[in-house]
Design an enzyme around this catalytic site. Structure first.
Site, PDB file in Angstrom:
ATOM      1  N   CYS A   2     -27.271  53.106  -1.137  1.00 52.11           N
ATOM      2  CA  CYS A   2     -26.067  53.528  -0.440  1.00 52.11           C
ATOM      3  C   CYS A   2     -24.920  52.548  -0.651  1.00 52.11           C
ATOM      4  O   CYS A   2     -25.099  51.338  -0.591  1.00 52.11           O
ATOM      5  CB  CYS A   2     -26.281  53.712   1.056  1.00 52.11           C
ATOM      6  SG  CYS A   2     -27.519  54.926   1.454  1.00 52.11           S
ATOM      7  N   ARG A  27     -25.363  52.463  -6.495  1.00 54.92           N
ATOM      8  CA  ARG A  27     -26.196  52.138  -5.338  1.00 54.92           C
ATOM      9  C   ARG A  27     -26.897  53.374  -4.765  1.00 54.92           C
ATOM     10  O   ARG A  27     -27.771  53.246  -3.893  1.00 54.92           O
ATOM     11  CB  ARG A  27     -25.354  51.503  -4.233  1.00 54.92           C
ATOM     12  CG  ARG A  27     -24.620  50.261  -4.678  1.00 54.92           C
ATOM     13  CD  ARG A  27     -23.810  49.706  -3.537  1.00 54.92           C
ATOM     14  NE  ARG A  27     -24.669  49.190  -2.497  1.00 54.92           N
ATOM     15  CZ  ARG A  27     -25.142  47.954  -2.440  1.00 54.92           C
ATOM     16  NH1 ARG A  27     -24.817  47.090  -3.377  1.00 54.92           N
ATOM     17  NH2 ARG A  27     -25.917  47.568  -1.460  1.00 54.92           N
ATOM     18  N   TRP A  76     -28.163  57.193  -1.065  1.00 59.08           N
ATOM     19  CA  TRP A  76     -29.512  57.242  -1.620  1.00 59.08           C
ATOM     20  C   TRP A  76     -30.397  57.601  -0.427  1.00 59.08           C
ATOM     21  O   TRP A  76     -30.594  56.789   0.479  1.00 59.08           O
ATOM     22  CB  TRP A  76     -29.906  55.895  -2.210  1.00 59.08           C
ATOM     23  CG  TRP A  76     -31.225  55.906  -2.916  1.00 59.08           C
ATOM     24  CD1 TRP A  76     -31.450  56.235  -4.221  1.00 59.08           C
ATOM     25  CD2 TRP A  76     -32.506  55.556  -2.379  1.00 59.08           C
ATOM     26  NE1 TRP A  76     -32.792  56.124  -4.512  1.00 59.08           N
ATOM     27  CE2 TRP A  76     -33.465  55.709  -3.400  1.00 59.08           C
ATOM     28  CE3 TRP A  76     -32.940  55.136  -1.113  1.00 59.08           C
ATOM     29  CZ2 TRP A  76     -34.818  55.450  -3.211  1.00 59.08           C
ATOM     30  CZ3 TRP A  76     -34.287  54.882  -0.918  1.00 59.08           C
ATOM     31  CH2 TRP A  76     -35.213  55.042  -1.972  1.00 59.08           C
ATOM     32  N   ASN A 102     -25.613  51.830   5.543  1.00 65.14           N
ATOM     33  CA  ASN A 102     -26.591  51.479   4.508  1.00 65.14           C
ATOM     34  C   ASN A 102     -27.713  50.736   5.212  1.00 65.14           C
ATOM     35  O   ASN A 102     -27.449  49.751   5.910  1.00 65.14           O
ATOM     36  CB  ASN A 102     -25.920  50.590   3.449  1.00 65.14           C
ATOM     37  CG  ASN A 102     -26.912  50.027   2.455  1.00 65.14           C
ATOM     38  OD1 ASN A 102     -27.981  50.594   2.246  1.00 65.14           O
ATOM     39  ND2 ASN A 102     -26.568  48.908   1.846  1.00 65.14           N
ATOM     40  N   GLY A 103     -28.953  51.196   5.036  1.00 65.64           N
ATOM     41  CA  GLY A 103     -30.087  50.556   5.705  1.00 65.64           C
ATOM     42  C   GLY A 103     -30.941  51.605   6.388  1.00 65.64           C
ATOM     43  O   GLY A 103     -30.834  52.801   6.080  1.00 65.64           O
ATOM     44  N   GLU A 483     -42.358  44.766 -18.695  1.00 60.14           N
ATOM     45  CA  GLU A 483     -40.932  45.094 -18.588  1.00 60.14           C
ATOM     46  C   GLU A 483     -40.579  46.269 -19.506  1.00 60.14           C
ATOM     47  O   GLU A 483     -39.835  47.170 -19.112  1.00 60.14           O
ATOM     48  CB  GLU A 483     -40.096  43.850 -18.926  1.00 60.14           C
ATOM     49  CG  GLU A 483     -38.600  44.057 -18.931  1.00 60.14           C
ATOM     50  CD  GLU A 483     -38.018  44.528 -17.608  1.00 60.14           C
ATOM     51  OE1 GLU A 483     -38.740  44.586 -16.596  1.00 60.14           O
ATOM     52  OE2 GLU A 483     -36.822  44.878 -17.594  1.00 60.14           O
ATOM     53  N   LYS A 487     -38.993  49.752 -18.157  1.00 58.64           N
ATOM     54  CA  LYS A 487     -37.711  50.237 -18.694  1.00 58.64           C
ATOM     55  C   LYS A 487     -37.851  51.682 -19.148  1.00 58.64           C
ATOM     56  O   LYS A 487     -37.043  52.530 -18.822  1.00 58.64           O
ATOM     57  CB  LYS A 487     -37.350  49.346 -19.872  1.00 58.64           C
ATOM     58  CG  LYS A 487     -36.059  48.736 -20.076  1.00 58.64           C
ATOM     59  CD  LYS A 487     -35.334  47.917 -19.094  1.00 58.64           C
ATOM     60  CE  LYS A 487     -35.550  48.102 -17.645  1.00 58.64           C
ATOM     61  NZ  LYS A 487     -35.285  47.006 -16.806  1.00 58.64           N
ATOM     62  N   GLU A 490     -38.507  54.195 -16.141  1.00 59.78           N
ATOM     63  CA  GLU A 490     -37.443  54.431 -15.168  1.00 59.78           C
ATOM     64  C   GLU A 490     -36.298  55.255 -15.734  1.00 59.78           C
ATOM     65  O   GLU A 490     -35.673  56.009 -14.991  1.00 59.78           O
ATOM     66  CB  GLU A 490     -36.952  53.150 -14.491  1.00 59.78           C
ATOM     67  CG  GLU A 490     -36.193  52.173 -15.310  1.00 59.78           C
ATOM     68  CD  GLU A 490     -35.808  50.899 -14.537  1.00 59.78           C
ATOM     69  OE1 GLU A 490     -35.559  50.956 -13.333  1.00 59.78           O
ATOM     70  OE2 GLU A 490     -35.751  49.837 -15.179  1.00 59.78           O
ATOM     71  N   HIS A 506     -62.004  47.923 -20.604  1.00 57.59           N
ATOM     72  CA  HIS A 506     -62.681  48.001 -19.306  1.00 57.59           C
ATOM     73  C   HIS A 506     -62.332  49.293 -18.569  1.00 57.59           C
ATOM     74  O   HIS A 506     -62.557  49.389 -17.367  1.00 57.59           O
ATOM     75  CB  HIS A 506     -62.338  46.770 -18.472  1.00 57.59           C
ATOM     76  CG  HIS A 506     -62.812  45.494 -19.106  1.00 57.59           C
ATOM     77  ND1 HIS A 506     -64.150  45.157 -19.168  1.00 57.59           N
ATOM     78  CD2 HIS A 506     -62.151  44.523 -19.773  1.00 57.59           C
ATOM     79  CE1 HIS A 506     -64.275  44.010 -19.824  1.00 57.59           C
ATOM     80  NE2 HIS A 506     -63.079  43.607 -20.203  1.00 57.59           N
ATOM     81  N   LYS A 606     -29.732  50.959  -7.603  1.00 58.42           N
ATOM     82  CA  LYS A 606     -29.771  49.616  -8.172  1.00 58.42           C
ATOM     83  C   LYS A 606     -30.211  48.556  -7.170  1.00 58.42           C
ATOM     84  O   LYS A 606     -31.022  47.707  -7.451  1.00 58.42           O
ATOM     85  CB  LYS A 606     -28.399  49.248  -8.725  1.00 58.42           C
ATOM     86  CG  LYS A 606     -28.350  47.856  -9.326  1.00 58.42           C
ATOM     87  CD  LYS A 606     -27.920  47.892 -10.749  1.00 58.42           C
ATOM     88  CE  LYS A 606     -28.117  46.580 -11.453  1.00 58.42           C
ATOM     89  NZ  LYS A 606     -29.194  46.620 -12.416  1.00 58.42           N
TER      90      LYS A 606
HETATM   91  C1  AGP Z   1     -35.235  47.231 -12.999  1.00 58.05           C
HETATM   92  O1  AGP Z   1     -34.698  47.909 -14.071  1.00 58.05           O
HETATM   93  C2  AGP Z   1     -35.070  47.866 -11.695  1.00 58.05           C
HETATM   94  N1  AGP Z   1     -33.763  48.300 -11.448  1.00 58.05           N
HETATM   95  C3  AGP Z   1     -35.755  47.158 -10.533  1.00 58.05           C
HETATM   96  O2  AGP Z   1     -37.094  47.013 -10.845  1.00 58.05           O
HETATM   97  C4  AGP Z   1     -35.185  45.799 -10.087  1.00 58.05           C
HETATM   98  O3  AGP Z   1     -35.458  44.812 -11.034  1.00 58.05           O
HETATM   99  C5  AGP Z   1     -35.809  45.439  -8.722  1.00 58.05           C
HETATM  100  O4  AGP Z   1     -35.430  46.417  -7.792  1.00 58.05           O
HETATM  101  C6  AGP Z   1     -35.402  44.074  -8.238  1.00 58.05           C
HETATM  102  O5  AGP Z   1     -34.033  43.975  -8.023  1.00 58.05           O
HETATM  103  P1  AGP Z   1     -33.332  42.584  -7.812  1.00 58.05           P
HETATM  104  O6  AGP Z   1     -33.532  41.784  -9.058  1.00 58.05           O
HETATM  105  O7  AGP Z   1     -31.892  42.922  -7.566  1.00 58.05           O
HETATM  106  O8  AGP Z   1     -33.977  41.920  -6.640  1.00 58.05           O
END
Ligand code: AGP
Length: 611
Positions: A2, A27, A76, A102-103, A483, A487, A490, A506, A606
């Site tokens: 948000c 956001r 969001w 937001n929250g 990672e 990537k 997502e 395993h 984000k």
């Molecule tokens: C990564 O591409 C994501 N957007 C997500 O995993 C992100 O790294 C995670 O939410 C942590 O965010 P931060 O580094 O702002 O704490």
């Protein structure tokens, strides 16, 4: 999670709010809304499910709404599906209060039930409506009195923006655990979830702290503490980065722009901290004595920042000869961590606002640990609450999928490792010198990989329709594989998993069948042969293998795999900084070919400011 923006001044508010929301859309982007007050029409609220553009079209880019004070919100969804009625601003029953939030209000259900029993009629499923209705319920002509009662009653996390039709000469804001900044202008004032929404208008900002309330009028901003409304003196900060840093600048996507910015971001992060061949971390106040006495080093983070932590574990253990435990922030608080006043915690966060990470940081501090954080957003809560902070100088990162923040976090990890190892005397001078020298070459080596992006684009064109993709690696290659896998999933919505290569047999190897794509990371020289054995295992079951290795091993790997991407050779410790680049590009091009919304992937936001 948000985005909030508020404006009070002499200009028409709606276009400014829409512009601010466009910069905050990363956001949350499932719905948006604005509330404007004007003498002629009183409180007007327009909101709509969908992207901000839907709202913008409804109000003709803001021209259809007249008024010089207002609030905006991009959502969001947490409580209540994305819909017009669940969008913010939420309004009290008689329309007096408009609230953006937001929250999460954790006790909203209980309050809602009580208010309903007193005849209050709710229209949405949101937790936020409770705030608007409760304000109305407590209101006896004094907004601040009503607000202090509301803040006393609600539990959870909030950044709130409030507009009251009875006193439209002010905007009110309150904060607990969710970010909120205030922007000081000449004849106008603003509030927002982050500075990107205000810097077109003002570069003078302050950061609201937990338990603070702000009252914005056209002439200025007063900050008060809750619950006694005592004045708080706030420090102003000047934001000096250019607004173009938060714009696409001709690129189709923020993500691609940010991938391409990595050489510069990496250089900006390390250059000021390497002087005459030595790592200089002037912002750090940790002594050799504290390091020697350190009984444990925890690394705490979420998502990609956690993956940096995974790579950091290998690096720091090797350099410091101390054991390092990497913990997901969302688990840390609930695993009864063994923390003493000799424990050090390294917190990693791009946004500096991730609620799980913040909560873990607070818990670690409560238990006595010393906290060093690596953060990108200056003035963010995690930065302010840490004992020491080292900023990554990546500039604003807008795409939901992090790239340049990941790279610069790694850069700071290397600097910390070298600096601590030097203090502890756990590194030979020759080794130290060679890593420092190699570190300064990393930006150019990243550029070399970026210059060959068409090759990755070609591989993406072969594999973009694969339903499931595995990433395998050992040691730091495994950390980077995690990672790469995140990537890909997502932004492309392809199922993907990262596996420590030795672990495949395993259980997971049962999923490998003819045509399954396995991305095999084999850059870490010491384990190259072992990794290649795992590659042979998946090849024998029919997998297509895309290998990632260093130039010096490219030919050897090419004999076994179907395709190879080579990165320049470097010091083994620094390999993650190069290996991750083709994986970011691969995810990007795959998502592009699948027609995905790359900068705003479904269900994500984000800055994750809810638990
Ligand atoms: C990564 O591409 C994501 N957007 C997500 O995993 C992100 O790294 C995670 O939410 C942590 O965010 P931060 O580094 O702002 O704490």
């Amino acid at each position: 999670m948000c985005g909030i923006v508020g404006f009070i001044g002499a200009q028409e508010a709606a276009p400014i709010l829409l512009d601010g929301l466009a910069r905050l859309e990363y956001r949350g982007y499932d719905s948006a809304g604005i509330a404007i007050w004007s003498q002629e029409k009183g409180m007007e609220v327009v909101k709509a499910k969908g992207r901000l553009q839907v709202l913008s079209d409804m109000v003709d880019g803001g021209k259809a709404l007249k008024g010089t004070v207002g609030l905006g919100h991009t959502r969001w969804a947490t409580h209540g599906e994305p819909s017009d009625v669940n969008s913010h601003p939420q309004v009290s029953e008689n329309g007096r209060f408009a609230v953006v939030h937001n929250g999460i209000i954790e006790n909203y259900a209980e309050i809602r039930e009580i208010l309903q029993s007193k005849g209050v009629h709710f229209v949405s499923q949101t937790d936020t409506e409770v705030v608007a209705q409760l304000l109305e319920y407590y209101y006896r002509g004094d907004v601040m009195e009503a607000l202090t009662k509301v803040l006393h009653r609600i539990e959870g996390a909030y950044a709130l923006g409030i507009l009251c039709a009875d006193c439209p000469d002010r905007l009110i804001a309150a904060r607990k655990d969710s970010p909120l900044i205030l922007g000081y202008g000449d004849g106008f004032q603003m509030l927002a979830s982050d500075v990107t929404a205000v810097i077109k208008y003002t570069r003078e900002v302050c950061y609201l702290d937990d338990g603070e309330i702000a009252v914005l009028t056209r002439d200025g901003i007063e900050v008060l503490s809750h619950p006694y409304l005592l004045p708080v003196k706030k420090e102003r900060h000047h934001v000096d980065w250019e607004i173009s840093a938060a714009e696409k600048g001709g690129y189709e996507h923020f993500m691609f722009k940010e991938i391409m910015e990595q050489p510069k971001a990496f250089r900006d992060t390390i250059s000021p901290r390497i002087q005459e061949g030595r790592v200089v971390l002037e912002d750090l106040h940790i002594t050799a004595q504290q390091l020697r006495e350190m009984d444990k080093l925890y690394i705490i983070a979420c998502g990609s920042s956690y993956h940096v932590g995974m790579a950091a574990k290998y690096t720091l253990e090797r350099l410091l000869h101390k054991s390092v435990e990497v913990t997901l922030a969302s688990e840390f608080r609930y695993c009864e961590p063994i923390v003493t006043d000799k424990t050090m915690v390294l917190v990693i966060s791009q946004s500096g606002e991730t609620i799980d990470t913040l909560a873990a940081l607070r818990e670690a501090k409560r238990l006595g640990a010393r906290v060093l954080s690596i953060v990108n957003v200056v003035g963010s809560t995690i930065a302010r609450e840490s004992h020491d902070v080292l900023y990554t100088w990546a500039g604003p990162e807008i795409a939901v999928a992090t790239t340049k923040a990941y790279s610069t976090q790694l850069a700071v990890v290397y600097l910390v490792g070298l600096y601590f190892a030097d203090l502890l005397g756990t590194i030979e001078k020759a080794e130290y010198d060679s890593i420092v020298a190699e570190l300064t070459c990393i930006p150019d080596k990243i550029q070399t990989i970026l210059d060959q992006k068409e090759q990755i684009q070609y591989f993406a064109s072969i594999f973009f329709n694969h339903p499931s993709i595995f990433f395998i690696g050992r040691n730091i290659d495994y950390a980077v594989g995690m990672e790469g896998s995140l990537k890909l999933k997502e932004i492309s919505y392809i199922h993907s998993e990262a596996y420590a290569a030795g672990e495949l047999k395993h259980g997971t190897i049962s999923l490998i069948e003819p045509g399954t794509l396995v991305v095999a990371l084999a850059s870490y020289g010491k384990l190259f042969e072992k990794l290649m054995s795992n590659v042979v295992e998946v090849k024998s079951r029919g997998a297509d293998v895309l290998g990632v290795t260093t130039e010096s091993r490219k030919e050897t790997m090419a004999k076994t795999v179907d395709h190879v991407v080579a990165v320049p050779d470097t010091h083994p410790m620094l390999l993650p900084s190069l290996d991750v680049i083709p994986l970011q590009l691969f995810a990007y091009y795959v998502a592009l070919m699948r027609g995905c919304d790359i900068d705003k992937p479904r269900n994500l936001a984000k800055s994750v400011t809810v638990e």
